[in-house]
Design an enzyme around this catalytic site. Structure first.
Site, PDB file in Angstrom:
ATOM      1  N   ASP A 289       0.869  -1.182   0.000  1.00  0.00           N
ATOM      2  CA  ASP A 289       0.000   0.000   0.000  1.00  0.00           C
ATOM      3  C   ASP A 289       0.903   1.229   0.000  1.00  0.00           C
ATOM      4  O   ASP A 289       2.019   1.167  -0.525  1.00  0.00           O
ATOM      5  CB  ASP A 289      -0.952  -0.031   1.200  1.00  0.00           C
ATOM      6  N   ASP A 290       0.471   2.349   0.578  1.00  0.00           N
ATOM      7  CA  ASP A 290       1.302   3.551   0.568  1.00  0.00           C
ATOM      8  C   ASP A 290       2.615   3.320   1.315  1.00  0.00           C
ATOM      9  O   ASP A 290       2.620   2.773   2.424  1.00  0.00           O
ATOM     10  CB  ASP A 290       0.564   4.715   1.234  1.00  0.00           C
ATOM     11  N   GLY A 311       4.692  -0.485  -4.019  1.00  0.00           N
ATOM     12  CA  GLY A 311       3.674   0.136  -3.181  1.00  0.00           C
ATOM     13  C   GLY A 311       2.830   1.107  -3.974  1.00  0.00           C
ATOM     14  O   GLY A 311       2.811   1.092  -5.208  1.00  0.00           O
ATOM     15  N   HIS A 312       2.147   1.983  -3.231  1.00  0.00           N
ATOM     16  CA  HIS A 312       1.256   2.952  -3.860  1.00  0.00           C
ATOM     17  C   HIS A 312       1.819   4.367  -3.809  1.00  0.00           C
ATOM     18  O   HIS A 312       1.091   5.326  -4.016  1.00  0.00           O
ATOM     19  CB  HIS A 312      -0.120   2.915  -3.189  1.00  0.00           C
ATOM     20  N   GLY A 313       3.101   4.504  -3.490  1.00  0.00           N
ATOM     21  CA  GLY A 313       3.731   5.810  -3.484  1.00  0.00           C
ATOM     22  C   GLY A 313       3.642   6.510  -2.147  1.00  0.00           C
ATOM     23  O   GLY A 313       3.414   5.902  -1.107  1.00  0.00           O
TER      24      GLY A 313
END
Length: 464
Positions: A289-290, A311-313
């Site tokens: 995730d983030d 991940g999501h940054g």
């Protein structure tokens, strides 16, 4: 301020480098200015930021007229760290309180006994976890301690969380609460904190159906903690978030490794909420995730020299979902590398919800490598696709400076701005953006997708 057409997302194909100097493109009440290259892209007296070694940033040209810029946000001053050098410390070794380092014997009561002795000690103390593998049930290390002196925590071994979710009555595994002036560290080596999320937590039906797990457990949670540091530890395979800060201030986080598989649900690396003066630097985070998420009530948050991916940054939000939320202000993300992630830098808020502000943010000197969506403002965030999207977000996003972003992306959208119709985005500035679409022989560099209402948008010396 005029609304854009409502027919979905408006895709603009922009090659600002080919526009004549001074030309202006006026569409639907929004202004995009193409300026000649500038050396500073800031105030006349400002020196250009030094690029990171290996980073590929655009070459500046000779300036003609430097446009006004938002002032960069200085990183927060690092809070004094408790010294790791012995100061007549008394060491409280958990094995001396019957903790067993065999990876099977549950040692929560032994950890609590050692902590109580260290916390009650009338002087400097260290709570010490030696080498070995310790199984520890959910535990909270409470303060305040004797004379308000908190023990330092040194983790040389590996901590294992219980596999079963039924072992968790709250939403955290290891918590530090009501403490100040202490360090959590692996010392010269790296202690490990293993959430064992792969065994059961990630297999929840709610995770599998919508990637939004019903029961999330934070591996290491700091609540009402101040003047502390977290360093030289590895957190891995969290059942939910790996490291959380809530109602805390003056915290330094550095030399931290956070590791979870790319497909592990809701495994944010570091989540910050209702906290201030937080500095996160010199760390590597690769999760599902983030890498870092900054939630409601956060202010003066500095992120630098962080390597993110997968991940999501790095995200601000999600915001606006709960009634107790407050403003987010003063966010600085600098000198980071984001590699192979779903998003690069992102601001996200829910449709409808609470009216708060998210403003005064700087994202600069960031290298993107094979990122799907490098720059995103998403005010229609709804990961479960079950939101009331007819109600626009009430989160006001404004005063955002995005500068010196370089690298590559692999979708059709380098920049996506999905802004609210009730709380228009305001004063968004993109300066020295140089992002290349990875698909070879593409006739154009990419797309700039915009939907919603904006009041003040500048794109300066950029191509994507």
């Amino acid at each position: 301020m005029v609304p854009l057409p409502k027919e979905g997302i408006i895709s603009w194909m922009i090659l600002l480098g080919r526009l004549p100097t001074g030309d202006r493109l006026l569409r639907w009440g929004m202004q995009i200015n193409a300026f000649p290259p500038c050396q500073t892209c800031g105030s006349p007296n400002e020196s250009p930021p030094a690029p990171k070694p290996g980073a590929s940033l655009p070459e500046p040209g000779a300036p003609e007229a430097s446009p006004p810029e938002l002032a960069p946000i200085p990183p927060p001053e690092l809070s004094p760290e408790p010294s790791e050098a012995p100061r007549d410390d008394k060491v409280f070794d958990v094995t001396e309180y019957d903790a067993v380092a065999d990876g099977w014997t549950e040692s929560r009561l032994a950890f609590l006994a050692a902590w109580k002795a260290a916390c009650d000690h009338p002087g400097n103390s260290t709570f010490y976890i030696p080498e070995g593998i310790f199984m520890v049930a959910p535990i909270t290390f409470h303060g305040p301690c004797y004379n308000d002196l908190s023990p330092n925590v040194k983790i040389k071994g590996t901590l294992l969380a219980p596999i079963r979710l039924t072992a968790f009555k709250s939403h955290h595994w290891i918590a530090f609460k009501n403490l100040k002036g202490f360090a959590v560290t692996g010392g010269t080596e790296t202690g490990k904190v293993d959430g064992q999320g792969e065994a059961e937590a990630w297999q929840q039906s709610s995770c599998l159906k919508a990637a939004r797990c019903k029961k999330l457990i934070t591996s290491m949670f700091f609540i009402n903690v101040s003047h502390a540091s977290i360093s030289n530890i590895t957190l891995l395979n969290g059942k939910g978030f790996h490291l959380g800060l809530h109602k805390s201030n003056d915290i330094n986080i550095y030399n931290v490794n956070i590791i979870a598989p790319e497909d592990s649900p809701n495994t944010d690396g570091i989540h910050v909420s209702h906290s201030s003066n937080i500095s996160i630097f010199s760390s590597t985070i690769g999760v599902g995730d983030d890498c870092i998420s900054i939630g409601s009530g956060s202010n003066n948050i500095s992120i630098s020299d962080v390597r993110c991916g997968p991940g999501h940054g790095i995200s601000v939000g999600s915001l606006g979902k709960y009634k107790t939320e407050t403003d987010v202000v003063g966010i600085s993300v600098r000198n980071c590398t984001i590699n192979g992630t779903e998003n690069g830098i992102r601001m996200k808020s829910w449709p409808g919800g609470r009216a708060i502000n998210a403003y005064n943010m700087t994202f600069e000197d960031i290298l993107m490598i094979n990122v799907s969506n490098p720059i995103v403002i998403d005010q229609e965030y709804c990961p479960s696709h079950k939101c009331k999207t007819t109600k626009p977000s009430l989160v006001k996003v404004k005063d955002i400076l995005i500068r010196n972003i370089s690298g590559t992306y692999n979708t059709k959208s380098a920049v996506t701005l999905l802004c609210s119709s009730d709380a228009p985005c305001e004063d968004i500035r993109l300066v020295n953006i140089s992002l290349n679409y990875l698909v070879p022989h593409t006739p154009r560099q990419g797309r700039f997708n915009i939907k919603g209402f904006l009041n003040g948008l500048q794109v300066i010396n950029s191509k994507f």
